[in-house]
Design a protein around this motif. Structure first.
Motif, PDB file in Angstrom:
ATOM      1  N   THR A  68       0.816  -1.202   0.000  1.00  0.00           N
ATOM      2  CA  THR A  68       0.000   0.000   0.000  1.00  0.00           C
ATOM      3  C   THR A  68       0.856   1.261   0.000  1.00  0.00           C
ATOM      4  O   THR A  68       2.081   1.211   0.107  1.00  0.00           O
ATOM      5  CB  THR A  68      -0.953  -0.006   1.220  1.00  0.00           C
ATOM      6  OG1 THR A  68      -1.913   1.050   1.097  1.00  0.00           O
ATOM      7  CG2 THR A  68      -0.199   0.138   2.532  1.00  0.00           C
ATOM      8  N   THR A 109      -3.157  -8.225  -0.617  1.00  0.00           N
ATOM      9  CA  THR A 109      -3.953  -7.066  -1.034  1.00  0.00           C
ATOM     10  C   THR A 109      -3.045  -5.967  -1.551  1.00  0.00           C
ATOM     11  O   THR A 109      -1.988  -5.697  -0.962  1.00  0.00           O
ATOM     12  CB  THR A 109      -4.793  -6.537   0.147  1.00  0.00           C
ATOM     13  OG1 THR A 109      -5.712  -7.551   0.565  1.00  0.00           O
ATOM     14  CG2 THR A 109      -5.582  -5.288  -0.247  1.00  0.00           C
ATOM     15  N   ARG A 111      -3.245  -1.921  -2.521  1.00  0.00           N
ATOM     16  CA  ARG A 111      -4.054  -0.720  -2.361  1.00  0.00           C
ATOM     17  C   ARG A 111      -3.334   0.517  -2.905  1.00  0.00           C
ATOM     18  O   ARG A 111      -2.118   0.654  -2.749  1.00  0.00           O
ATOM     19  CB  ARG A 111      -4.358  -0.452  -0.876  1.00  0.00           C
ATOM     20  CG  ARG A 111      -5.164  -1.510  -0.152  1.00  0.00           C
ATOM     21  CD  ARG A 111      -5.317  -1.108   1.307  1.00  0.00           C
ATOM     22  NE  ARG A 111      -6.139  -2.043   2.050  1.00  0.00           N
ATOM     23  CZ  ARG A 111      -6.287  -1.999   3.376  1.00  0.00           C
ATOM     24  NH1 ARG A 111      -5.640  -1.078   4.077  1.00  0.00           N
ATOM     25  NH2 ARG A 111      -7.058  -2.879   3.978  1.00  0.00           N
ATOM     26  N   GLU A 145      -7.417  -2.839  -4.724  1.00  0.00           N
ATOM     27  CA  GLU A 145      -8.368  -1.826  -4.293  1.00  0.00           C
ATOM     28  C   GLU A 145      -7.829  -0.423  -4.539  1.00  0.00           C
ATOM     29  O   GLU A 145      -6.638  -0.159  -4.371  1.00  0.00           O
ATOM     30  CB  GLU A 145      -8.664  -1.975  -2.785  1.00  0.00           C
ATOM     31  CG  GLU A 145      -9.162  -3.351  -2.368  1.00  0.00           C
ATOM     32  CD  GLU A 145      -9.225  -3.520  -0.865  1.00  0.00           C
ATOM     33  OE1 GLU A 145      -8.693  -2.656  -0.126  1.00  0.00           O
ATOM     34  OE2 GLU A 145      -9.808  -4.524  -0.397  1.00  0.00           O
ATOM     35  N   ASP A 146      -8.731   0.481  -4.936  1.00  0.00           N
ATOM     36  CA  ASP A 146      -8.445   1.924  -4.979  1.00  0.00           C
ATOM     37  C   ASP A 146      -7.243   2.275  -5.843  1.00  0.00           C
ATOM     38  O   ASP A 146      -6.456   3.172  -5.511  1.00  0.00           O
ATOM     39  CB  ASP A 146      -8.244   2.470  -3.553  1.00  0.00           C
ATOM     40  CG  ASP A 146      -9.484   2.270  -2.695  1.00  0.00           C
ATOM     41  OD1 ASP A 146     -10.523   2.881  -3.005  1.00  0.00           O
ATOM     42  OD2 ASP A 146      -9.423   1.481  -1.731  1.00  0.00           O
TER      43      ASP A 146
END
Length: 208
Positions: A68, A109, A111, A145-146
């Protein structure tokens, strides 16, 4: 971690502490990096993570591995001491670039990726995760995500996409070149600008 090229096998286990990369990081073809469950990796603007060798990033449902933006305080806390002056936004770092079949991502994940320079720079928007060349990595229970641009770009090969979910990205969740032959199992998407798989190319040269 002062970033450079990893040329020998390593394991990243920081006992729950987040890891900050300072600049572009590459796993050379001679090396394999193992990342333990629960590791949070934070990247500054424009920084990319490239895999030419091996990457074993196997999280769990309760302890995912997260890549992230360094501005993302929702994982690992406020590790760059920006307090409330900055918030994470799409395009906060570049992307993961996969050029190897020796890659397993599970419960991982991604991000706020998607820009090589800085958020909102339209000349340098990119997908958050790239699979390039004739390779066959495995992405299982992966979330994107995003991201500022596409979620996942597949430029070739036969990657295995099992339980890959993409949401809130700036274009389509999946962008695929016609030369690629991915294996899709339970992929999903929601709240993206275009909820679709985009296929680019005028012909295919093998059975699909």
């Amino acid at each position: 971690l002062r970033s450079s090229i990893l040329q020998e096998d390593r394991t990243w286990d920081f006992s729950g502490l987040p890891l900050h990369l300072t600049s572009d990081f590459r796993i050379a073809a001679t090396a394999t990096l193992t990342i333990v469950a629960g590791t949070n990796i934070k990247l500054p603007e424009g920084v990319q993570f490239e895999v030419d060798g091996g990457l074993n990033a196997v999280g769990t449902l309760s302890e995912p591995i997260v890549f992230t933006s360094e501005r993302d305080d929702s994982v690992g806390g406020d590790t760059n001491l920006d307090e409330e002056d900055e918030i994470a936004v799409p395009g906060g770092w570049d992307a993961l670039w996969i050029d190897s079949s020796n890659v397993l991502l599970e419960h991982t994940t991604f991000r706020y990726g998607g820009n090589r320079v800085n958020p909102g720079n339209n000349s340098w928007r990119t997908s958050a995760v790239h699979v390039r060349g004739d390779v066959a990595p495995t992405l299982r229970n992966v979330r994107i995500e995003d991201a500022e641009n596409e979620g996942l770009f597949i430029g070739g090969g036969q990657p295995i996409l099992e339980g890959v979910h993409v949401e809130r990205v700036g274009r389509e969740p999946f962008f695929v070149e016609s030369s690629a032959d991915p294996i899709y199992v339970d992929i999903s998407a929601r709240e993206n600008v275009f909820n679709r798989v985009t296929l680019r190319g005028s012909q295919i040269n093998s059975d699909r």
